[in-house]
Design a protein around this motif. Structure first.
Motif, PDB file in Angstrom:
ATOM      1  N   GLN A  79       0.834  -1.197   0.000  1.00  0.00           N
ATOM      2  CA  GLN A  79       0.000   0.000   0.000  1.00  0.00           C
ATOM      3  C   GLN A  79       0.875   1.257   0.000  1.00  0.00           C
ATOM      4  O   GLN A  79       0.607   2.215  -0.736  1.00  0.00           O
ATOM      5  CB  GLN A  79      -0.922  -0.010   1.216  1.00  0.00           C
ATOM      6  N   MET A  80       1.910   1.276   0.823  1.00  0.00           N
ATOM      7  CA  MET A  80       2.813   2.425   0.870  1.00  0.00           C
ATOM      8  C   MET A  80       3.502   2.633  -0.479  1.00  0.00           C
ATOM      9  O   MET A  80       3.624   3.765  -0.960  1.00  0.00           O
ATOM     10  CB  MET A  80       3.870   2.219   1.965  1.00  0.00           C
ATOM     11  N   LEU A  81       3.953   1.559  -1.088  1.00  0.00           N
ATOM     12  CA  LEU A  81       4.648   1.660  -2.364  1.00  0.00           C
ATOM     13  C   LEU A  81       3.722   2.189  -3.446  1.00  0.00           C
ATOM     14  O   LEU A  81       4.105   3.052  -4.257  1.00  0.00           O
ATOM     15  CB  LEU A  81       5.218   0.297  -2.761  1.00  0.00           C
ATOM     16  N   ALA A  82       2.493   1.686  -3.468  1.00  0.00           N
ATOM     17  CA  ALA A  82       1.520   2.135  -4.469  1.00  0.00           C
ATOM     18  C   ALA A  82       1.188   3.613  -4.279  1.00  0.00           C
ATOM     19  O   ALA A  82       1.069   4.371  -5.253  1.00  0.00           O
ATOM     20  CB  ALA A  82       0.257   1.283  -4.396  1.00  0.00           C
ATOM     21  N   GLN A  83       1.067   4.045  -3.036  1.00  0.00           N
ATOM     22  CA  GLN A  83       0.760   5.443  -2.774  1.00  0.00           C
ATOM     23  C   GLN A  83       1.905   6.357  -3.221  1.00  0.00           C
ATOM     24  O   GLN A  83       1.665   7.441  -3.780  1.00  0.00           O
ATOM     25  CB  GLN A  83       0.475   5.642  -1.285  1.00  0.00           C
ATOM     26  N   SER A  84       3.142   5.921  -3.005  1.00  0.00           N
ATOM     27  CA  SER A  84       4.287   6.722  -3.446  1.00  0.00           C
ATOM     28  C   SER A  84       4.328   6.810  -4.964  1.00  0.00           C
ATOM     29  O   SER A  84       4.597   7.871  -5.541  1.00  0.00           O
ATOM     30  CB  SER A  84       5.592   6.116  -2.918  1.00  0.00           C
ATOM     31  N   GLY A  85       4.057   5.682  -5.643  1.00  0.00           N
ATOM     32  CA  GLY A  85       4.018   5.695  -7.094  1.00  0.00           C
ATOM     33  C   GLY A  85       2.920   6.605  -7.623  1.00  0.00           C
ATOM     34  O   GLY A  85       3.114   7.329  -8.610  1.00  0.00           O
ATOM     35  N   GLN A  86       1.772   6.579  -6.953  1.00  0.00           N
ATOM     36  CA  GLN A  86       0.666   7.434  -7.373  1.00  0.00           C
ATOM     37  C   GLN A  86       1.015   8.909  -7.168  1.00  0.00           C
ATOM     38  O   GLN A  86       0.692   9.757  -8.006  1.00  0.00           O
ATOM     39  CB  GLN A  86      -0.591   7.078  -6.574  1.00  0.00           C
ATOM     40  N   ARG A  87       1.710   9.215  -6.067  1.00  0.00           N
ATOM     41  CA  ARG A  87       2.127  10.601  -5.818  1.00  0.00           C
ATOM     42  C   ARG A  87       3.076  11.080  -6.905  1.00  0.00           C
ATOM     43  O   ARG A  87       2.980  12.220  -7.384  1.00  0.00           O
ATOM     44  CB  ARG A  87       2.799  10.705  -4.444  1.00  0.00           C
TER      45      ARG A  87
END
Length: 542
Positions: A384-392
């Motif tokens: 979840q953290m990785l996906a959120q960083s990629g989305q940012r």
């Protein structure tokens, strides 16, 4: 004699007067001696000879600097040879783009350089693959080298003589002294060449020094213990050197052709150095040999993220003479970033787009700091953290109007970037791979440039140090080709270089929000295992 009882000023004046008279007598004697010397034919002749010799030596030195290159065909190679001033008297063989092999072949002050410009592929393959090919090729090898050396020496003598004549004409303006100056230049250079020939050490070919990438592959010349040291084995030594170089170049002739121009943008992709100091030396060699414009590091420079690691190991970035673009990995801490930020050539990316070396780079830090297994978050939370960083990062790229290259540490962070950037670089898995994310986006995962650091000893099959040279079109910013370099470790001394050239109709031009992006190129031919899905859980100990 001055009166000892006279006042001090009077005594001082008396001493000064006697000194002045002594100086005057000395000047008169020197003037008289100079007049006699000028009147002496022997003295005038000696002074003229010294002047001619000095001018001749200076002209010879300048002539050696001006000596041009001489083309020579040696074995399967088309080479360029030249002489140059060198107090050490070495012979330097340049093998582009791999580096140099230096031989302590003779004593100075004249050195020789030899550059391998190209190779005859048919002749190289014949030497390696044809029964008796090595023997046949070596029959004329020594004479070819000798002829080339003699030719470059004769050309050097001609040039220094001409230089001596020109300088002599300007300095003395008489025919006789001009001819003597040219003769002095010729004689001096001939004497130096003769000295080099007398001090020649044929056995030095078995004791080379390697520079550049070749320092990681000394087997290119062969084990020195297997080569005899005496003069009678000179041809065998030379044969072994040319044979091994021929084998090294034979595979290079099969590499796909790549039209790399002077303005092609060259980016070196590295990742996961993990405190391996050899990684800095390797990168420095590649940056120099491949004319790299910038380095893109996708993280995990450290292991524990400590201040000691950051302060000491980050100093290696000073060895890199081009911009160093970096995104934080899960083994890097805020201390790591602070230490790197202190150097002028570093560019730290975390949610922004920066133009470096003509390309727009976007990057975001790995949100985790997991120096050991005990600090790992749960798999679901980590993803979840990785996906959120990629989305940012996706939102940052869209807001900036697009990017040419995106950089993340963990491949899973690349998934949200699908369709907004043509190329995403990552690391973390310690396994090189190329993958199509769809919608015109390619993911290139780098292996460990530091060979996983101390983790290298945890496996029965040691990792190789891996890094890629990426070539971009300066106008379209599209990736046109890439060279994948692997260097052996832990006793191994092998280098492999695999080239992938992307067809023009498959090249992905930089586009905003994925518009106009073409299909993905084929995977690296050197990948021995299939790429893992970027959305799958990553190994927790990387």
């Amino acid at each position: 004699m001055p009166d000892r009882h006279a006042p001090f000023p009077q005594r001082l004046k008396s001493v000064a007067s006697r000194g002045s008279r002594a100086v005057a007598r000395g000047e008169r004697r020197a003037g008289s001696l100079w007049r006699r010397l000028r009147a002496s034919p022997v003295a005038r002749g000696l002074a003229t000879a010294v002047a001619i010799l000095a001018v001749g030596v200076a002209a010879a030195s300048g002539g050696l600097i001006l000596v041009g290159d001489t083309s020579a065909h040696i074995g399967p190679f088309h080479t360029t040879m030249a002489l140059h001033p060198d107090i050490h008297g070495e012979t330097i063989v340049t093998i582009p783009p791999l580096g140099q092999v230096v031989f302590d072949s003779h004593d100075g002050p004249i050195g020789m350089s030899l550059r391998l410009d190209s190779v005859d592929p048919e002749e190289a393959r014949a030497i390696i693959n044809t029964p008796g090919g090595v023997t046949a090729a070596s029959e004329d090898l020594a004479s070819e080298v000798t002829d080339a050396v003699v030719r470059v020496a004769v050309e050097a003598l001609a040039i220094v003589t001409l230089c001596g004549l020109l300088v002599g004409a300007l300095a003395f303006r008489t025919m006789r002294r001009t001819m003597l100056t040219g003769l002095a230049s010729l004689s001096m250079t001939a004497a130096l060449l003769g000295y080099a020939a007398v001090t020649m050490r044929p056995e030095s070919i078995s004791q080379p020094r390697y520079e550049g990438l070749l320092s990681y592959a000394p087997s290119v010349v062969g084990d020195a213990e297997d080569i005899a040291d005496n003069y009678e084995q000179y041809v065998t030594n030379l044969q072994k050197f040319v044979t091994n170089i021929s084998g090294f170049y034979a595979f290079a002739t099969d590499l796909p052709h790549i039209g790399v121009d002077d303005d092609t943008i060259r980016i070196l992709h590295v990742s996961d150095l993990h405190l391996n100091p050899s990684a800095w030396h390797l990168m420095e060699s590649v940056v120099d040999q491949f004319n790299i414009d910038a380095v893109a590091d996708t993280g995990d420079m450290n292991d524990w993220g400590s201040s000691q690691e950051a302060d000491v190991f980050s100093q290696g970035v000073t060895q890199i003479d081009v911009p160093y673009v970096f995104v934080k990995g899960n083994h890097d801490s805020a201390t790591t970033i602070a230490a790197l930020s202190a150097y002028d050539n570093t560019v730290i990316l975390d949610g922004e787009v920066r133009e470096v070396a003509g390309l727009r780079f976007a990057g975001v830090a790995d949100p985790r700091f997991t120096p050991d297994k005990g600090s790992q978050p749960s798999t679901d939370y980590a993803q979840q953290m990785l996906a959120q960083s990629g989305q940012r990062l996706r939102e940052d790229i869209e807001e900036a109007g697009g990017a040419d290259v995106a950089m993340v540490h963990e491949p899973a962070m690349a998934v949200p970037l699908t369709g907004v950037v043509p190329l995403v670089l990552s690391g973390h898995t310690h396994e090189r791979a190329v993958q199509d994310l769809g919608e015109g986006t390619t993911l290139m995962v780098e292996g460990s440039t530091g060979a996983a650091g101390l983790r290298i000893f945890e496996s029965d099959t040691p990792m190789k140090m891996e890094l890629d040279v990426l070539y971009f079109d300066p106008d379209t910013k599209a990736l046109t080709a890439y060279d994948s370099i692997s260097v052996g470790t832990v006793g191994a001394s092998d280098i492999t270089l695999d080239r992938t050239v992307i067809p023009i109709d498959e090249q992905k031009h930089a586009a905003v929000n994925g518009a106009g992006v073409e299909d993905v190129p084929s995977p690296l031919p050197s990948s021995s295992s299939s790429p893992s899905s970027p959305s799958s859980p990553s190994p927790t100990d990387e």
